[in-house]
Design a protein around this motif. Structure first.
Motif, short mmCIF file in Angstrom:
data_model
loop_
_atom_site.label_atom_id
_atom_site.label_comp_id
_atom_site.label_asym_id
_atom_site.label_seq_id
_atom_site.Cartn_x
_atom_site.Cartn_y
_atom_site.Cartn_z
N UNK A 160 0.84 -1.21 0.00
CA UNK A 160 0.00 0.00 0.00
C UNK A 160 0.87 1.25 0.00
N UNK A 161 1.90 1.23 0.84
CA UNK A 161 2.79 2.38 0.93
C UNK A 161 3.58 2.58 -0.36
N UNK A 162 4.03 1.48 -0.96
CA UNK A 162 4.81 1.59 -2.19
C UNK A 162 3.99 2.21 -3.31
N UNK A 163 2.67 1.95 -3.30
CA UNK A 163 1.79 2.53 -4.31
C UNK A 163 1.44 3.98 -4.00
N UNK A 164 1.82 4.45 -2.80
CA UNK A 164 1.48 5.81 -2.41
C UNK A 164 -0.01 6.02 -2.33
N UNK A 165 -0.73 5.00 -1.88
CA UNK A 165 -2.19 5.03 -1.89
C UNK A 165 -2.73 5.32 -0.49
N UNK A 166 -3.80 6.11 -0.37
CA UNK A 166 -4.32 6.46 0.96
C UNK A 166 -5.32 5.47 1.55
N UNK A 167 -5.52 4.32 0.90
CA UNK A 167 -6.53 3.37 1.39
C UNK A 167 -6.24 2.95 2.83
N UNK A 168 -7.32 2.77 3.58
CA UNK A 168 -7.22 2.23 4.93
C UNK A 168 -6.90 0.74 4.86
N UNK A 169 -6.26 0.22 5.88
CA UNK A 169 -5.99 -1.22 5.99
C UNK A 169 -6.80 -1.77 7.16
N UNK A 170 -7.77 -2.64 6.85
CA UNK A 170 -8.62 -3.27 7.85
C UNK A 170 -8.25 -4.75 7.93
N UNK A 171 -7.95 -5.23 9.14
CA UNK A 171 -7.43 -6.59 9.29
C UNK A 171 -8.25 -7.37 10.33
N UNK A 172 -8.68 -8.55 9.95
CA UNK A 172 -9.37 -9.48 10.84
C UNK A 172 -8.33 -10.36 11.53
N UNK A 173 -8.25 -10.26 12.87
CA UNK A 173 -7.33 -11.11 13.64
C UNK A 173 -8.09 -12.04 14.58
N UNK A 174 -9.32 -12.39 14.21
CA UNK A 174 -10.17 -13.13 15.13
C UNK A 174 -9.52 -14.43 15.59
N UNK A 175 -8.85 -15.15 14.70
CA UNK A 175 -8.21 -16.40 15.13
C UNK A 175 -6.69 -16.30 15.20
#
Length: 388
Positions: A160-175
């Motif tokens: 994401x950073x390499x693309x210079x993109x502002x998208x949020x990163x949402x991560x599921x860590x349930x397990x």
């Protein structure tokens, strides 16, 4: 099944076995959730849970399952019509996609074989091509409970950073939370989703959002409907140790004890223990002549191992034999893996002898179910458990 002496082996990938000390903690009398004693408990837990996520930012606690925390992550950061990027890494990634679509979000869902994690290369290419920054979030399941595959979240963040993109990163860590190394702040995650019933060793009914400053900024303009899940009232009440509605008080007692147990062992030791048990389990599976679902050596789960059965074998029948003869529950195959795999959970309150008993039960069950295998397969696991 007739009466079975001894305890039931609950070896599904969650809910996991709840330690006796947590059960005792939860048996305490209920207290006034508007009183000073509760405020002290609330402040202690809201701070104490942060290191488990690897964050110094706020962690929101909901009286809900992990599915609720999925919803909270979406509705607090996104607006109708927003585009998100997701990956078909397994059953739960697919369910998260369906939830997002239900809210009117457009999901670019990268097809997958359920044997690999989210591709950082696809993230990089997709976001580099999105020059208009139409994609608002990247959604990744860290540890896919249905497959035993762990996505490489730091590599996704780097893409994401390499693309210079502002998208949020949402991560599921349930397990994965409390079982597999995870670092919300260091890895640049914006919303981490978690649940109580796996690595945290609690019953179901408590879920979490760890929230970055960037996510909090996005919440100011997010237009998806929300009331119960709204971070704003939650964080305002949390400053005083309270919640805007009735919390699950006795699970909070349990969380306090769970955090004590994790801190007493030390998170690095917890992660190393899970990794070691996962290695031993894979050694047994391969020794039997069977195949694990995960194909990338970098992506094996420390929480569970998904095992492919040979063609012509019904994995659910194998599970049925093991439950009937040895009083042990294994995880079923989900979605398109139904009947093709079984899942061995090795997370939470779990030690070497529990794993040895679990693998012995699996080997005996496979034999009784008529699955061709090398009966010395378990020896490779025992050797790993005997090593330092």
């Amino acid at each position: 099944m007739s009466y079975a002496a001894g305890r039931h082996f609950l070896q599904i990938p969650g809910p996991t076995n709840v330690p006796d000390s947590i059960l005792r903690a939860m048996s305490a009398p209920v207290i006034d959730h508007r009183g000073p004693e509760f405020a002290e408990l609330g402040r202690e837990l809201l701070q104490g849970v942060k290191p488990v996520f690897g964050t110094t930012n706020p962690v929101v606690i909901y009286p809900a399952t992990g599915t609720g925390a999925w919803e909270a992550a979406l509705v607090n950061t996104l607006s109708p019509g927003d585009r998100i990027l997701g990956f078909e890494t397994g059953h739960f990634a697919t369910l998260w996609r369906e939830m997002a679509r239900g809210f009117g979000l457009e999901v670019d869902f990268v097809p997958g074989d359920w044997r690999h994690g989210a591709s950082p290369e696809v993230v990089a290419d997709t976001l580099a091509a999105d020059t208009a920054h139409a994609i608002k979030a990247v959604c990744v399941v860290h540890n896919e409970t249905s497959t035993g595959v762990t996505s490489r979240v730091p590599d996704v963040r780097a893409a994401i950073d390499a693309a210079g993109h502002p998208a949020l990163l949402l991560v599921d860590t349930i397990s994965s939370l409390g079982s597999i190394d995870y670092r919300h702040d260091e890895w640049g995650v914006d919303v981490t989703v978690a649940g109580s019933q796996k690595g945290l060793m609690l019953p179901p009914g408590m879920s979490f959002n760890a929230v970055s400053e960037k996510a909090m900024e996005a919440a100011k303009t997010a237009a998806l409907p929300k009331t119960f899940w709204d971070w704003g009232p939650m964080l305002a009440a949390n400053q005083r140790g309270f919640f805007p509605y009735t919390p699950n008080t006795n699970l909070m007692y349990g969380l306090k004890e769970a955090l004590r147990l994790l801190n007493e062992e030390g998170l690095p030791n917890v992660f190393a223990r899970h990794a070691r048990h996962a290695e031993a389990t894979r050694a047994a599976v391969r020794g039997w002549g069977l195949e694990v679902v995960c194909l990338d050596e970098r992506e094996h789960s420390g929480s569970l191992t998904a095992v492919l059965v040979p063609d012509g074998v019904d994995a659910d029948k194998v599970r049925e034999v093991i439950l009937d003869r040895f009083d042990m529950s294994l995880g079923a195959g989900l979605g398109k893996l139904a009947g093709k795999i079984f899942r061995i959970g090795h997370l939470g309150a779990f030690n070497d002898l529990t794993l040895a008993g679990t693998l012995a039960g699996v080997q005996m069950g496979l034999t009784l179910a008529g699955v061709p295998l090398d009966r010395t397969g378990i020896d490779a696991a025992l050797e790993r458990l005997q090593s330092e």
